[in-house]
Design a protein around this motif. Structure first.
Motif, PDB file in Angstrom:
ATOM      1  N   ASN A  31      -6.932  12.773   2.219  1.00 15.73           N
ATOM      2  CA  ASN A  31      -7.649  11.499   2.330  1.00 15.73           C
ATOM      3  C   ASN A  31      -9.158  11.708   2.331  1.00 15.73           C
ATOM      4  O   ASN A  31      -9.899  10.980   1.661  1.00 15.73           O
ATOM      5  CB  ASN A  31      -7.220  10.756   3.602  1.00 15.73           C
ATOM      6  CG  ASN A  31      -5.989   9.905   3.385  1.00 15.73           C
ATOM      7  OD1 ASN A  31      -6.018   8.894   2.699  1.00 15.73           O
ATOM      8  ND2 ASN A  31      -4.876  10.332   3.960  1.00 15.73           N
ATOM      9  N   SER A  46      -6.984   3.159  -8.686  1.00 15.03           N
ATOM     10  CA  SER A  46      -5.538   3.339  -8.830  1.00 15.03           C
ATOM     11  C   SER A  46      -5.181   4.819  -8.926  1.00 15.03           C
ATOM     12  O   SER A  46      -4.134   5.254  -8.434  1.00 15.03           O
ATOM     13  CB  SER A  46      -5.028   2.601 -10.072  1.00 15.03           C
ATOM     14  OG  SER A  46      -5.644   3.087 -11.245  1.00 15.03           O
ATOM     15  N   GLN A  49      -5.086   6.163  -5.506  1.00 13.97           N
ATOM     16  CA  GLN A  49      -3.848   5.722  -4.856  1.00 13.97           C
ATOM     17  C   GLN A  49      -2.681   6.623  -5.264  1.00 13.97           C
ATOM     18  O   GLN A  49      -1.854   6.999  -4.436  1.00 13.97           O
ATOM     19  CB  GLN A  49      -3.544   4.275  -5.227  1.00 13.97           C
ATOM     20  CG  GLN A  49      -4.481   3.252  -4.592  1.00 13.97           C
ATOM     21  CD  GLN A  49      -4.218   1.855  -5.121  1.00 13.97           C
ATOM     22  OE1 GLN A  49      -4.724   1.467  -6.167  1.00 13.97           O
ATOM     23  NE2 GLN A  49      -3.405   1.108  -4.399  1.00 13.97           N
ATOM     24  N   TRP A  50      -2.617   6.973  -6.546  1.00 12.25           N
ATOM     25  CA  TRP A  50      -1.525   7.819  -7.020  1.00 12.25           C
ATOM     26  C   TRP A  50      -1.611   9.228  -6.453  1.00 12.25           C
ATOM     27  O   TRP A  50      -0.582   9.877  -6.210  1.00 12.25           O
ATOM     28  CB  TRP A  50      -1.520   7.881  -8.546  1.00 12.25           C
ATOM     29  CG  TRP A  50      -0.794   6.726  -9.177  1.00 12.25           C
ATOM     30  CD1 TRP A  50      -1.309   5.787 -10.013  1.00 12.25           C
ATOM     31  CD2 TRP A  50       0.586   6.394  -8.994  1.00 12.25           C
ATOM     32  NE1 TRP A  50      -0.330   4.873 -10.366  1.00 12.25           N
ATOM     33  CE2 TRP A  50       0.831   5.233  -9.757  1.00 12.25           C
ATOM     34  CE3 TRP A  50       1.630   6.957  -8.272  1.00 12.25           C
ATOM     35  CZ2 TRP A  50       2.095   4.623  -9.812  1.00 12.25           C
ATOM     36  CZ3 TRP A  50       2.886   6.356  -8.312  1.00 12.25           C
ATOM     37  CH2 TRP A  50       3.104   5.208  -9.084  1.00 12.25           C
ATOM     38  N   ASP A  53       0.037   8.553  -3.126  1.00 10.84           N
ATOM     39  CA  ASP A  53       1.393   8.007  -3.168  1.00 10.84           C
ATOM     40  C   ASP A  53       2.374   8.849  -3.970  1.00 10.84           C
ATOM     41  O   ASP A  53       3.587   8.782  -3.738  1.00 10.84           O
ATOM     42  CB  ASP A  53       1.369   6.572  -3.712  1.00 10.84           C
ATOM     43  CG  ASP A  53       1.269   5.546  -2.592  1.00 10.84           C
ATOM     44  OD1 ASP A  53       1.272   5.962  -1.422  1.00 10.84           O
ATOM     45  OD2 ASP A  53       1.189   4.338  -2.879  1.00 10.84           O
ATOM     46  N   THR A 214       6.235   1.053  -6.167  1.00  9.58           N
ATOM     47  CA  THR A 214       4.901   1.650  -6.001  1.00  9.58           C
ATOM     48  C   THR A 214       4.076   1.502  -7.275  1.00  9.58           C
ATOM     49  O   THR A 214       2.895   1.124  -7.224  1.00  9.58           O
ATOM     50  CB  THR A 214       5.029   3.140  -5.627  1.00  9.58           C
ATOM     51  OG1 THR A 214       5.827   3.266  -4.447  1.00  9.58           O
ATOM     52  CG2 THR A 214       3.668   3.749  -5.378  1.00  9.58           C
ATOM     53  N   ILE A 218       0.557  -0.651  -7.492  1.00 13.76           N
ATOM     54  CA  ILE A 218      -0.701   0.040  -7.784  1.00 13.76           C
ATOM     55  C   ILE A 218      -1.313  -0.429  -9.099  1.00 13.76           C
ATOM     56  O   ILE A 218      -2.519  -0.681  -9.198  1.00 13.76           O
ATOM     57  CB  ILE A 218      -0.478   1.572  -7.812  1.00 13.76           C
ATOM     58  CG1 ILE A 218      -0.213   2.087  -6.392  1.00 13.76           C
ATOM     59  CG2 ILE A 218      -1.694   2.295  -8.403  1.00 13.76           C
ATOM     60  CD1 ILE A 218       0.080   3.573  -6.325  1.00 13.76           C
ATOM     61  N   ALA A 282      -3.117   2.438   5.129  1.00 16.32           N
ATOM     62  CA  ALA A 282      -4.153   1.568   4.572  1.00 16.32           C
ATOM     63  C   ALA A 282      -5.500   1.850   5.223  1.00 16.32           C
ATOM     64  O   ALA A 282      -6.533   1.913   4.541  1.00 16.32           O
ATOM     65  CB  ALA A 282      -3.763   0.100   4.783  1.00 16.32           C
ATOM     66  N   PHE A 285      -6.893   5.292   4.024  1.00 17.42           N
ATOM     67  CA  PHE A 285      -7.273   5.242   2.608  1.00 17.42           C
ATOM     68  C   PHE A 285      -8.564   4.449   2.412  1.00 17.42           C
ATOM     69  O   PHE A 285      -9.528   4.930   1.800  1.00 17.42           O
ATOM     70  CB  PHE A 285      -6.138   4.617   1.803  1.00 17.42           C
ATOM     71  CG  PHE A 285      -6.413   4.539   0.323  1.00 17.42           C
ATOM     72  CD1 PHE A 285      -6.310   5.665  -0.472  1.00 17.42           C
ATOM     73  CD2 PHE A 285      -6.769   3.340  -0.271  1.00 17.42           C
ATOM     74  CE1 PHE A 285      -6.569   5.604  -1.837  1.00 17.42           C
ATOM     75  CE2 PHE A 285      -7.022   3.258  -1.628  1.00 17.42           C
ATOM     76  CZ  PHE A 285      -6.922   4.397  -2.413  1.00 17.42           C
ATOM     77  N   VAL A 409      -0.714   2.380   1.165  1.00 13.21           N
ATOM     78  CA  VAL A 409      -1.735   2.776   0.189  1.00 13.21           C
ATOM     79  C   VAL A 409      -1.699   1.855  -1.024  1.00 13.21           C
ATOM     80  O   VAL A 409      -2.735   1.423  -1.536  1.00 13.21           O
ATOM     81  CB  VAL A 409      -1.529   4.247  -0.231  1.00 13.21           C
ATOM     82  CG1 VAL A 409      -2.473   4.618  -1.375  1.00 13.21           C
ATOM     83  CG2 VAL A 409      -1.760   5.170   0.954  1.00 13.21           C
ATOM     84  N   ALA A 410      -0.480   1.539  -1.509  1.00 13.08           N
ATOM     85  CA  ALA A 410      -0.347   0.695  -2.696  1.00 13.08           C
ATOM     86  C   ALA A 410      -0.893  -0.710  -2.439  1.00 13.08           C
ATOM     87  O   ALA A 410      -1.652  -1.262  -3.245  1.00 13.08           O
ATOM     88  CB  ALA A 410       1.115   0.628  -3.126  1.00 13.08           C
ATOM     89  N   GLY A 413      -4.907  -1.001  -1.888  1.00 12.36           N
ATOM     90  CA  GLY A 413      -5.677  -1.059  -3.121  1.00 12.36           C
ATOM     91  C   GLY A 413      -5.523  -2.386  -3.833  1.00 12.36           C
ATOM     92  O   GLY A 413      -6.487  -2.924  -4.400  1.00 12.36           O
TER      93      GLY A 413
END
Length: 469
Positions: A31, A46, A49-50, A53, A214, A218, A282, A285, A409-410, A413
């Motif tokens: 992170n 994004s 995020q990936w 995730d 997911t 995202i 969340a 992130f 996380v998804a 964002g």
């Protein structure tokens, strides 16, 4: 398995805790490194995020399978395999030439990680047969989780600022190799007398549901929610969940025993696990992006600024255990939910000039909630099931925690509506996410009350120990 000496048992515990420390440290380190690796690999929001995730989706999907593999093929063997895969995945992550390859290698890391936490807990449970010693061992296990969370931001920030983001993966390599050797020398092999059968159909449905949901969440803001691709994937996720429930109800040894959820305390613990860890993911992130890319702090400074959260969690975790033992789970759950609510409300007024004191209070209050919620979740889930099902119940809630992080996380964002962290308006764009965190706090507190009523206790398995209010 023959009885081990106390010194040998403690050595086994230390080995298992080493694996937990490795996984926990990796999570928080990544992170802190997101802004740096995003800049070097030219990754959009994004893409970041990936990076998180990809690891969490694979980890959540394989946790229950890994437990079954340990029971069938030998816990030490699977544990060592997990350490090897995690180490190789870490090395490959450090060499990733692009974002796409980094995401792939994070998935390989997660395959190894899925074999570590559940198998290590199973090894501890089988090594410490005395109830008091086992409780102390599990307490030490929980403390290591808190310490790794506390050190992650600082260690990660120091490495990123001095060497670069790739070094956050290098640190796993020597530790992983030491773990493989020590496991071979110290941890005795053990298997279940009657291992559970594999459930390949259920496993595929879990992967399809998590991966499609997911991806849809995202990529939805970029591709458009009404696009055939995104709408189709979200529908696929719903269909996969429905198919999973239908199929698992008809198996004698399902991957996920859907019948567990007839117990209100167990269902409530699972819901709280998903929601609370979604809020945690969340927060970690969004605040990493906010502190480094919006406010301009270094990775080390950003890690230090979030320390109040980790330290509060470390302090409150043992307090939660004592509270649950004395007065039950209702009060700790209500306090945890209230703390998350307060933290969410404070952060919902976030601006580009919010004082560090206010941020420290928000982080610390959330850390109080995080420290108080873990023990009630595990206690409620396990105590509402028959003793023979306690391990499966615990594994299910562990998977629920990981699923929560994936969704957190998804969704985080998605709720920022694609705003870049460098934009002056990014703090305001995060407000919907913080209000969602506040709502999660309310739900957690309410669930703490609902799951400890007499009606809820009557829905638990007949052989279970009633959940104390």
């Amino acid at each position: 398995m023959p009885e081990l000496s106390r010194r040998h048992r403690l050595a086994v515990l230390a080995t298992c805790c080493l694996a937990l420390f490795l996984v926990g440290l990796d999570n928080t380190i990544v992170n802190v490194a997101l802004p740096s690796l995003g800049k070097e690999l030219d990754a959009p929001l994004s893409g970041l995020q990936w990076t998180v995730d990809a690891y969490l989706v694979v980890l959540a999907s394989l946790l229950l399978l890994a437990g079954s593999m340990g029971d069938r093929f030998g816990r030490r063997r699977v544990f060592q395999t997990g350490l090897v895969l995690f180490t190789i995945g870490s090395l490959l992550c450090s060499l990733a030439p692009s974002l796409g390859w980094l995401v792939v290698f994070r998935g390989l890391q997660a395959i190894g990680g899925s074999m570590l936490t559940p198998i290590a807990m199973s090894i501890i449970t089988n090594t410490f047969t005395d109830a008091r010693e086992r409780a102390q061992a599990i307490g030490a296990w929980g403390s290591v989780a808190g310490i790794s969370m506390a050190l992650g931001p600082l260690v990660g920030g120091l490495l990123v600022d001095t060497i670069g983001w790739r070094s956050i993966f290098w640190i796993n390599v020597p530790v992983g190799l030491i773990g493989v050797v020590v496991t071979y020398l110290i941890v005795p092999e053990s298997k279940a007398s009657v291992p559970r059968r594999f459930d390949p159909v259920g496993q595929v449905l879990v992967v399809v549901a998590l991966a499609s949901a997911t991806y849809g969440l995202i990529e939805g803001p970029t591709a458009g929610w009404a696009s055939v691709e995104i709408f189709g994937l979200l529908i696929l996720a719903v269909v996969a969940v429905a198919a999973l429930v239908f199929y698992e109800l008809r198996r004698s040894q399902p991957l996920i025993d859907v019948r567990f959820f007839r117990s209100v305390p167990f269902a409530g613990a699972s819901v709280v696990a998903v929601l609370h860890f979604a809020a945690l993911a969340a927060l970690l992130f969004l605040n990493t992006l906010y502190l480094q890319q919006n406010r301009g702090y270094s990775a080390l400074a950003a890690g230090a600024l979030t320390l109040p959260l980790a330290l509060a969690a470390v302090v409150c975790s043992p307090l939660a255990g004592r509270l649950v033992g004395r007065i039950g789970v209702r009060v700790p759950m209500m306090l945890a939910g209230s703390a998350v609510l307060v933290s969410g409300v404070i952060l919902s007024f976030l601006t580009g000039s919010t004082s560090l004191g206010v941020l420290a209070v928000a982080y610390a209050v959330f850390g109080v909630g995080h420290g108080l919620v873990n023990t009630p979740i595990t206690n409620t889930a396990v105590s509402s099931m028959p003793k023979a099902q306690a391990g499966v119940a615990s594994a299910t809630t562990s998977a629920a925690r990981q699923i929560g992080q994936v969704l957190g996380v998804a969704v985080a964002g998605t709720l920022t509506a694609g705003a870049a962290a460098q934009d002056p308006g990014f703090p305001e764009a995060t407000h919907p996410a913080w209000w969602l965190v506040a709502v999660i706090g309310v739900v957690v507190a309410a669930t703490g009350v609902l799951t400890t009523t007499r009606w809820a206790s009557r829905t638990a398995a007949p052989e279970a120990v009633p959940v104390a209010a």
